[in-house]
Write a protein that holds these residues in place. Structure first.
Motif, PDB file in Angstrom:
ATOM      1  N   ARG A  21       0.738  -1.257   0.146  1.00  0.00           N
ATOM      2  CA  ARG A  21      -0.087   0.113  -0.306  1.00  0.00           C
ATOM      3  C   ARG A  21       0.985   1.367  -0.025  1.00  0.00           C
ATOM      4  NH1 ARG A  21      -5.506  -0.318   1.838  1.00  0.00           N
ATOM      5  NH2 ARG A  21      -5.342   1.824   1.450  1.00  0.00           N
ATOM      6  N   GLY A  22       2.449   1.191  -0.401  1.00  0.00           N
ATOM      7  CA  GLY A  22       3.107   2.086  -0.361  1.00  0.00           C
ATOM      8  C   GLY A  22       3.098   3.017  -1.407  1.00  0.00           C
ATOM      9  N   MET A  23       3.635   4.376  -1.453  1.00  0.00           N
ATOM     10  CA  MET A  23       3.698   5.239  -2.426  1.00  0.00           C
ATOM     11  C   MET A  23       4.130   4.766  -3.758  1.00  0.00           C
ATOM     12  SD  MET A  23       4.874   8.940  -0.745  1.00  0.00           S
ATOM     13  CE  MET A  23       6.659   8.156  -0.536  1.00  0.00           C
ATOM     14  N   LEU A  24       5.081   3.781  -3.903  1.00  0.00           N
ATOM     15  CA  LEU A  24       5.479   3.058  -5.067  1.00  0.00           C
ATOM     16  C   LEU A  24       4.324   2.485  -5.929  1.00  0.00           C
ATOM     17  CD1 LEU A  24       9.242   2.177  -4.387  1.00  0.00           C
ATOM     18  CD2 LEU A  24       8.371   4.064  -5.370  1.00  0.00           C
ATOM     19  N   VAL A  25       3.458   1.811  -4.956  1.00  0.00           N
ATOM     20  CA  VAL A  25       2.371   1.107  -5.668  1.00  0.00           C
ATOM     21  C   VAL A  25       1.671   2.094  -6.025  1.00  0.00           C
ATOM     22  CG1 VAL A  25       0.649  -0.545  -4.999  1.00  0.00           C
ATOM     23  CG2 VAL A  25       2.665  -1.019  -4.416  1.00  0.00           C
ATOM     24  N   GLU A  26       1.110   3.011  -5.091  1.00  0.00           N
ATOM     25  CA  GLU A  26      -0.181   3.849  -5.477  1.00  0.00           C
ATOM     26  C   GLU A  26       0.295   4.630  -6.636  1.00  0.00           C
ATOM     27  OE1 GLU A  26      -3.130   4.490  -3.781  1.00  0.00           O
ATOM     28  OE2 GLU A  26      -2.776   2.644  -2.638  1.00  0.00           O
ATOM     29  N   VAL A  59      14.206   6.976 -10.321  1.00  0.00           N
ATOM     30  CA  VAL A  59      13.475   7.412  -9.179  1.00  0.00           C
ATOM     31  C   VAL A  59      12.857   6.182  -8.224  1.00  0.00           C
ATOM     32  CG1 VAL A  59      11.637   8.643  -8.222  1.00  0.00           C
ATOM     33  CG2 VAL A  59      13.162   9.737 -10.083  1.00  0.00           C
ATOM     34  N   VAL A  60      12.220   5.190  -9.017  1.00  0.00           N
ATOM     35  CA  VAL A  60      11.784   4.038  -8.260  1.00  0.00           C
ATOM     36  C   VAL A  60      12.874   3.410  -7.578  1.00  0.00           C
ATOM     37  CG1 VAL A  60      11.043   1.738  -8.452  1.00  0.00           C
ATOM     38  CG2 VAL A  60       9.650   3.705  -9.687  1.00  0.00           C
ATOM     39  N   ASP A  61      13.945   3.169  -8.299  1.00  0.00           N
ATOM     40  CA  ASP A  61      15.140   2.428  -7.920  1.00  0.00           C
ATOM     41  C   ASP A  61      15.645   3.157  -6.697  1.00  0.00           C
ATOM     42  OD1 ASP A  61      14.947   0.394  -9.760  1.00  0.00           O
ATOM     43  OD2 ASP A  61      16.565   1.352 -11.082  1.00  0.00           O
ATOM     44  N   ALA A  62      16.013   4.470  -6.717  1.00  0.00           N
ATOM     45  CA  ALA A  62      16.330   5.300  -5.517  1.00  0.00           C
ATOM     46  C   ALA A  62      15.303   5.390  -4.334  1.00  0.00           C
ATOM     47  CB  ALA A  62      16.652   6.860  -5.978  1.00  0.00           C
ATOM     48  N   LEU A  63      14.075   5.059  -4.446  1.00  0.00           N
ATOM     49  CA  LEU A  63      13.204   5.082  -3.126  1.00  0.00           C
ATOM     50  C   LEU A  63      13.155   3.684  -2.624  1.00  0.00           C
ATOM     51  CD1 LEU A  63      10.407   7.549  -4.634  1.00  0.00           C
ATOM     52  CD2 LEU A  63      11.808   7.712  -2.696  1.00  0.00           C
ATOM     53  N   VAL A  64      13.278   2.717  -3.554  1.00  0.00           N
ATOM     54  CA  VAL A  64      13.432   1.402  -3.085  1.00  0.00           C
ATOM     55  C   VAL A  64      14.637   1.437  -1.972  1.00  0.00           C
ATOM     56  CG1 VAL A  64      14.196  -1.050  -3.741  1.00  0.00           C
ATOM     57  CG2 VAL A  64      12.102   0.363  -4.953  1.00  0.00           C
TER      58      VAL A  64
END
Length: 184
Positions: A50-55, A64-69
């Motif tokens: 339910r996190g921001m990356l999924v939302e 940016v996805v890689d950096a946030l992971v």
């Protein structure tokens, strides 16, 4: 803490919550919530089912996805052990590099990662209010946030209720009806 104000009664919408967090009139994090719990929560807020990356799926660039992971992983690691300052610095440099060519939702999420990296570097008094506000703001602006923001607020509320139950041992409390106390 002003116990006269209760969370559910004091915020009529996610937008109002975000405004209160932004101006420091609401503290989403009660003092009794341990630091490891806060780090895990921030990691989950970024990268969970339910996190921001999924939302925000599909609205973000792959770097940016890689950096946030990576940010979420450092948050999870911070919940159990000390993370070297060099790791947080490396993350900040990567986020700074990504910010140059980013716009919109990417830039907003880069700000979340940068704030968490600054907290990791600070080490001493780690205040999660700015990072929480940034996350809630991203969810409100770029996703259907009423249900999503409510879910994350409920998770903090449930965690506080569970801690209260553990402290009282066998004295039951109504966790379904418990509200999160906010500072005003």
């Amino acid at each position: 803490m002003n116990d006269a104000f209760r969370f559910a009664a004091s915020c009529s919408s996610p937008k109002e919550l975000i405004t209160r967090l932004q101006f420091g009139t609401t503290d989403l994090w009660p003092e009794e919530v341990a630091l490891p719990t806060r780090w895990r929560y921030m990691a989950d807020l970024i990268d969970s089912d339910r996190g921001m990356l999924v939302e925000l799926d599909g609205a973000l660039s792959t770097p940016v996805v890689d950096a946030l992971v990576a940010t979420a992983e450092l948050c999870r690691q911070s919940a159990t052990e000390s993370v070297p300052a060099a790791d947080w610095e490396y993350l900040r440099r990567a986020l700074g590099w990504l910010e140059r060519g980013s716009s919109g939702v990417d830039r907003a999420l880069i700000a979340v990662g940068d704030e968490l990296a600054l907290m990791g570097l600070d080490g001493a008094e780690q205040d999660f209010s700015v990072a929480t506000w940034l996350c809630m703001d991203v969810l409100d602006r770029f996703a259907s946030a009423d249900e999503t923001v409510g879910y994350w607020v409920h998770r903090v509320n449930a965690r506080v209720s569970n801690m209260a139950e553990q402290q009282l041992d066998s004295v039951p409390i109504e966790s379904e009806n418990a509200e999160l106390t906010v500072a005003v």
